[in-house]
Design a protein around this motif. Sequence first.
Motif, PDB file in Angstrom:
ATOM      1  N   UNK A   1       0.835  -1.202   0.000  1.00 40.76           N
ATOM      2  CA  UNK A   1       0.000   0.000   0.000  1.00 40.76           C
ATOM      3  C   UNK A   1       0.872   1.254   0.000  1.00 40.76           C
TER       4      UNK A   1
ATOM      5  N   UNK B   1       2.292   1.670  -3.540  1.00 40.21           N
ATOM      6  CA  UNK B   1       1.443   2.310  -4.542  1.00 40.21           C
ATOM      7  C   UNK B   1       1.262   3.789  -4.212  1.00 40.21           C
TER       8      UNK B   1
ATOM      9  N   UNK C   1       2.058   6.836  -6.735  1.00 43.45           N
ATOM     10  CA  UNK C   1       1.124   7.905  -7.083  1.00 43.45           C
ATOM     11  C   UNK C   1       1.753   9.279  -6.842  1.00 43.45           C
TER      12      UNK C   1
ATOM     13  N   UNK D   1      -3.580  14.011 -11.437  1.00 42.11           N
ATOM     14  CA  UNK D   1      -4.257  14.700 -10.339  1.00 42.11           C
ATOM     15  C   UNK D   1      -4.778  13.729  -9.312  1.00 42.11           C
ATOM     16  N   UNK D   2      -4.024  13.527  -8.232  1.00 43.22           N
ATOM     17  CA  UNK D   2      -4.473  12.547  -7.252  1.00 43.22           C
ATOM     18  C   UNK D   2      -4.497  13.116  -5.840  1.00 43.22           C
ATOM     19  N   UNK D   3      -3.438  13.811  -5.454  1.00 34.05           N
ATOM     20  CA  UNK D   3      -3.390  14.328  -4.091  1.00 34.05           C
ATOM     21  C   UNK D   3      -3.420  15.852  -4.037  1.00 34.05           C
TER      22      UNK D   3
ATOM     23  N   UNK E   1      -4.963  20.145  -8.633  1.00 36.77           N
ATOM     24  CA  UNK E   1      -5.230  19.271  -9.774  1.00 36.77           C
ATOM     25  C   UNK E   1      -6.498  18.449  -9.563  1.00 36.77           C
ATOM     26  N   UNK E   2      -7.287  18.826  -8.560  1.00 37.10           N
ATOM     27  CA  UNK E   2      -8.537  18.110  -8.319  1.00 37.10           C
ATOM     28  C   UNK E   2      -8.422  17.019  -7.272  1.00 37.10           C
ATOM     29  N   UNK E   3      -7.224  16.800  -6.742  1.00 35.80           N
ATOM     30  CA  UNK E   3      -7.026  15.695  -5.798  1.00 35.80           C
ATOM     31  C   UNK E   3      -7.302  16.085  -4.357  1.00 35.80           C
ATOM     32  N   UNK E   4      -7.003  15.157  -3.468  1.00 34.41           N
ATOM     33  CA  UNK E   4      -7.312  15.355  -2.054  1.00 34.41           C
ATOM     34  C   UNK E   4      -6.112  14.920  -1.204  1.00 34.41           C
TER      35      UNK E   4
ATOM     36  N   UNK F   1      -6.255  11.926   1.238  1.00 38.53           N
ATOM     37  CA  UNK F   1      -6.141  10.561   0.727  1.00 38.53           C
ATOM     38  C   UNK F   1      -4.715  10.055   0.905  1.00 38.53           C
TER      39      UNK F   1
ATOM     40  N   UNK G   1      -3.606   6.681   2.969  1.00 35.80           N
ATOM     41  CA  UNK G   1      -2.835   5.581   2.387  1.00 35.80           C
ATOM     42  C   UNK G   1      -1.506   5.422   3.100  1.00 35.80           C
TER      43      UNK G   1
ATOM     44  N   UNK H   1      -1.984   3.966   6.544  1.00 32.22           N
ATOM     45  CA  UNK H   1      -2.464   2.590   6.485  1.00 32.22           C
ATOM     46  C   UNK H   1      -1.278   1.638   6.489  1.00 32.22           C
TER      47      UNK H   1
END
Lengths: 551, 220
Positions: free
Chosen positions: A223, A226, A230, A240-242, A246-249, A252, A256, A259
């Motif tokens: 985890x 990955x 990212x 665009x992930x975090x 770029x629209x990410x969060x 999150x 991750x 975790x």
Amino acid sequence: MDATPINAHSGTPGEPIRANYLNVNYGLKSWLLTTDHKRIGILYLISITIFFALGGIFAALIRLELMTPEGDVVSSEMYNKLFTMHGVAMIFFFLIPSIPAVFGNFLIPMMIGARDVAFPRLNLMSWYIYSIGGVFTFAAMALGGVDTGWTFYAPYSSTYSNSNVALTAVGIFILGFSSILTGLNFIVTIHKMRAPGLTWFRLPLFVWAHYATSLIQILGTPVVAISIVLVALERLLKLGIFDPKLGGDPLLFQHLFWFYSHPAVYIMILPSMGVVSEVIACFSRKRVFGYPFIAFSSLAIAVLGFLVWGHHMFTSGQSVYAGMIFSVLTMLVAIPSAVKVFNWTATLYKGSVSYQAPMLYALGFIGLFTIGGLTGLFLATLATDVHLHDTYFVVAHFHYIMVGGAIMGYMAAMHFWWPKMTGRLYPEGWAKFAALVIFVGFNLTFFPQFVLGYLGMPRRYHVYPPEFQVLNVMSTAGASILAVGYIIPLIYLLWSLKYGPAAGANPWQAKGLEWTTPSPPPPHNFERTPVVTEEAYAYESKPYPEEAEVV
Amino acid sequence: MSETHSVLAHQFDDLEQQFEASTLGMWAFLITEVLFFGGLFTGYAVYRSQYPLAFAEGSLHLDYRIGAINTAVLICSSLTMALAVRSAQLGRRRSLIGFLLLTMLLGSVFLGIKVFEYSHKYHEHLIPGINFVPPHEFIRYHVDPQQLYVFLSFYFAMTGMHALHMIIGVSVLAVLVVLAWRGRFSSEYYNPVEVAGLYWHFVDIVWIFLFPLLYLISRS
Ligand code: HEM
Ligand SMILES: [Cu+2]
């Protein structure tokens, strides 16, 4: 249990030289291409010691800077890099591999009566993967360093930081696979390679602890792998992930990351707990009290450890409802930890306790781990955490567990099995002295940090208000004592390689299959596959017929 | 049996133990893989629930027919892989090599189609970070291009990661073909084929999840 013939007193003059894993062949190539789990353990020992020293230098610079309230030794940018590189070196490259990759590798096959791990070549490969990851990270450090903190929070890491994030991320990503492969190897080895008669409940608790650790390694590490991918993709390709832009969060990423990284703290501590179980039993000459409880508490920790990551995010904007649930679950994880502490204490009760160096470290572990765990409960309580989060209280908490706990266990293992690994005894007087120095230095370094944090000193700043100076000077003074405490064993252990007296097969008169082989063990561990007929820790039953000399 | 001795590694007592160990090892590895992809699926779930319309719109920008063809190709490749394992168990060297080659071929067809699909996206200016331009007209839902961007980011991250696994799978099969050619396998010893088969089926199953989650949102 002692079906293998014993050839103690190896190395005493007059006897023919016996083949062992160290002298079967010589030369760099025979080491770099070895598939012997014992040699691979030694390779890891050397590599992680290098990173331990590197991390230690960074720590020294941090403490030096914090001697005075002003930022006089390094700039604030440099300071950010120092604590980041300290954390990366210590956590990913030293503590996570430490006991599993060195002692787990060396001992698990011997403890279960096997000739090697299930996949010896994979085992060697995982050391190479570790080294390649190390080279990348080392390059990142040499080329200017990283400044994101060991936690790599996005979007700072993925967008804004101007340091070598990508290179470090690649290094840690690669490293993760070595951890996964080690865990995988242990799981298969423990399932499939046990000697006849060695049922699960006859396994040494060290093996149980490593089984639980391995589960976390194979479930958690992918985890974080990955997540790192990212971050790298976001940084290099602008996916665009975090990054909110770029629209990410960004939350999150924290989910991750933790975790994995909360369970990862158990990767660091569970193997130490396994060591402590072995050492406490041996030096109390008693069977471990409540064996099944200790065994299952390891598994409980592994499972519950996956359900508490949100306690790192109480103040990051996660919902209060989620916070409450994570708070309760975090309290639950303290229960199996406490079960272990109580069982060890009960083992000591009415035992014939002796205080050799491994035992001193094990006892140190119990005390310091308890303090670390209890202060964890302060942090797990929502309201108090709002006050304590991101202060030196947190720093003290996890150092009590990771340095006071995990490294104490590592030192205990080092002294307990050094005679087995090298065939030499270390000087006991010096060892006791070093254990004392480490204990004193450790507490002087980190106890003041609880107070500092409680008074409100935030972590990760290189300047602070003058009223905090006294406690900071105490901490820095403690750190220098601690450094001396770690250097002394380095010297006498190396010294003992040449000048230490021969250890014999079983200098501690300990139970366990690894002690039935000569020291250092022969290349394939056992001349004949041993047959196990009794429980682990049968200290109260008949002693071994072939007592080696007592220290 | 000298043949047995050459394939039995020194740390094992017998071939059965060796077989069980390698199978368990692969299952453990696949669990690792599940969690690896699990991180991606979690991110997908989070954003799909946050931006449901953008994900629906984004999905309409993908060509479900290509996706369906690729799904069929992969399912066939799972069949040929299973037949390869079967041939190995029966010790049929020629058909083992044949089925392995067929599986590799189908895997390569999948990858070829994927390359075609990616280049199509390039021409449509839909690759995040490389040439993304918000589309002039939306197909069904008029959404914030930023959210479409997130969908496409996940599309490329997930299918890219899957394609990487396919490439690794094809390379592993290539090694197996060489080993089979040299007569390494027999009905007694075929662990590598069996274990590679597990991996191959796993990678196929990942695609079985990816296809509906990416291509078939609100397709009605
Ligand atoms: C005994 C049960 C434990 C409890 C209840 C506990 C609780 C907590 C909590 C609530 C935090 C978050 C504090 C904050 O950031 O405000 C924390 C941080 C931390 N804990 Fe623990 N913990 C426990 C055991 C451990 C163990 C075993 C380790 C390591 C071996 C560990 C290592 C850490 C680390 C590294 C952090 C800080 C991470 C960072 O922000 O850089 N903890 N702990
Ligand atoms: Cu935690």
